[in-house]
Design a protein around this motif. Structure first.
Motif, PDB file in Angstrom:
ATOM      1  N   GLN A 273      -5.010  -7.246  -0.307  1.00  0.00           N
ATOM      2  CA  GLN A 273      -4.592  -5.861  -0.534  1.00  0.00           C
ATOM      3  C   GLN A 273      -5.126  -5.339  -1.860  1.00  0.00           C
TER       4      GLN A 273
ATOM      5  N   ARG B 277      -4.645   3.507   5.031  1.00  0.00           N
ATOM      6  CA  ARG B 277      -5.392   4.611   4.435  1.00  0.00           C
ATOM      7  C   ARG B 277      -5.687   5.707   5.453  1.00  0.00           C
TER       8      ARG B 277
ATOM      9  N   ASN C 108       0.812  -1.220   0.000  1.00  0.00           N
ATOM     10  CA  ASN C 108       0.000   0.000   0.000  1.00  0.00           C
ATOM     11  C   ASN C 108       0.847   1.273   0.000  1.00  0.00           C
TER      12      ASN C 108
ATOM     13  N   CYS D  34      -5.041  -2.512   5.446  1.00  0.00           N
ATOM     14  CA  CYS D  34      -5.444  -1.622   4.356  1.00  0.00           C
ATOM     15  C   CYS D  34      -6.160  -0.405   4.957  1.00  0.00           C
TER      16      CYS D  34
END
Length: 189
Positions: free
Chosen positions: A108, A147, A57, A143
């Motif tokens: 992911q 974020r 990520n 995830c």
């Protein structure tokens, strides 16, 4: 600089936990359960999964902090973590962990990316349903954490020693409230 006023003394997720204490408890409890609670996966393996997903990520704070936690708890140390980040297919990990990392990478990309073949390969390598479950949940949760951290542009230290110190605290004390004293090297970018 962060998108909101988080102060300048805590980096990454700890700054967000301090900013919004109402969400800090549940988010910290989830991390504690996933990374340190009962599981057939070793703590270091779970940290490695979290770090690997964070690398995919491109969340530097989570990749580096959880990579340091994995390194502190796995025999291969930081060299192993770096090898997994570069290419889990060639890293010196068990076939089972390699298959679980493939599942984490699929999560992911998107939950529906996990295939029956991925799960069958993990089972064939010795993974249990609980290990597969925990891998999917760790990957999905990270995830979200990634974020959250990057979506608010939290401060990411560049000094590797800052992450070593975080790992010492986290592997010893767990994922409770953010430290009252900020880690050294976690000041203004």
């Amino acid at each position: 600089m962060a998108h909101i006023d988080l102060g300048e003394d805590l980096p990454g997720l700890p700054s967000l936990l301090r900013f919004r204490p109402e969400t800090a408890g549940p988010l910290s409890a989830l991390a504690e359960t996933l990374l340190r609670g009962p599981s057939p996966l070793e703590r270091g393996e779970r940290e490695l999964i979290a770090s690997y997903v964070s690398t995919l990520n491109e969340c530097r704070f989570c990749a580096w902090s959880h990579g340091a936690c994995a390194a502190a708890q796995l025999d291969g140390g930081m060299s192993l973590v770096e090898q997994v980040h570069a290419d889990p297919a060639t890293a010196p990990v068990s076939d089972k962990l390699r298959a679980l990392l493939r599942i984490a990478a699929a999560v992911q990309r998107g939950g529906r990316e996990v295939t029956g073949g991925d799960v069958a390969a993990a089972r064939a390598a010795g993974a249990t349903d609980v290990e597969i479950h925990d891998t999917v949940l760790i990957a999905a949760a990270f995830c979200m954490y990634n974020r959250y951290v990057d979506g608010l542009a939290t401060f990411t230290p560049t000094d590797p020693q800052a992450y070593t110190r975080m790992a010492e605290r986290l592997t010893t004390h767990g994922y409770g409230a953010p430290p009252s004293n900020p880690p050294q090297g976690a000041g203004t970018p």
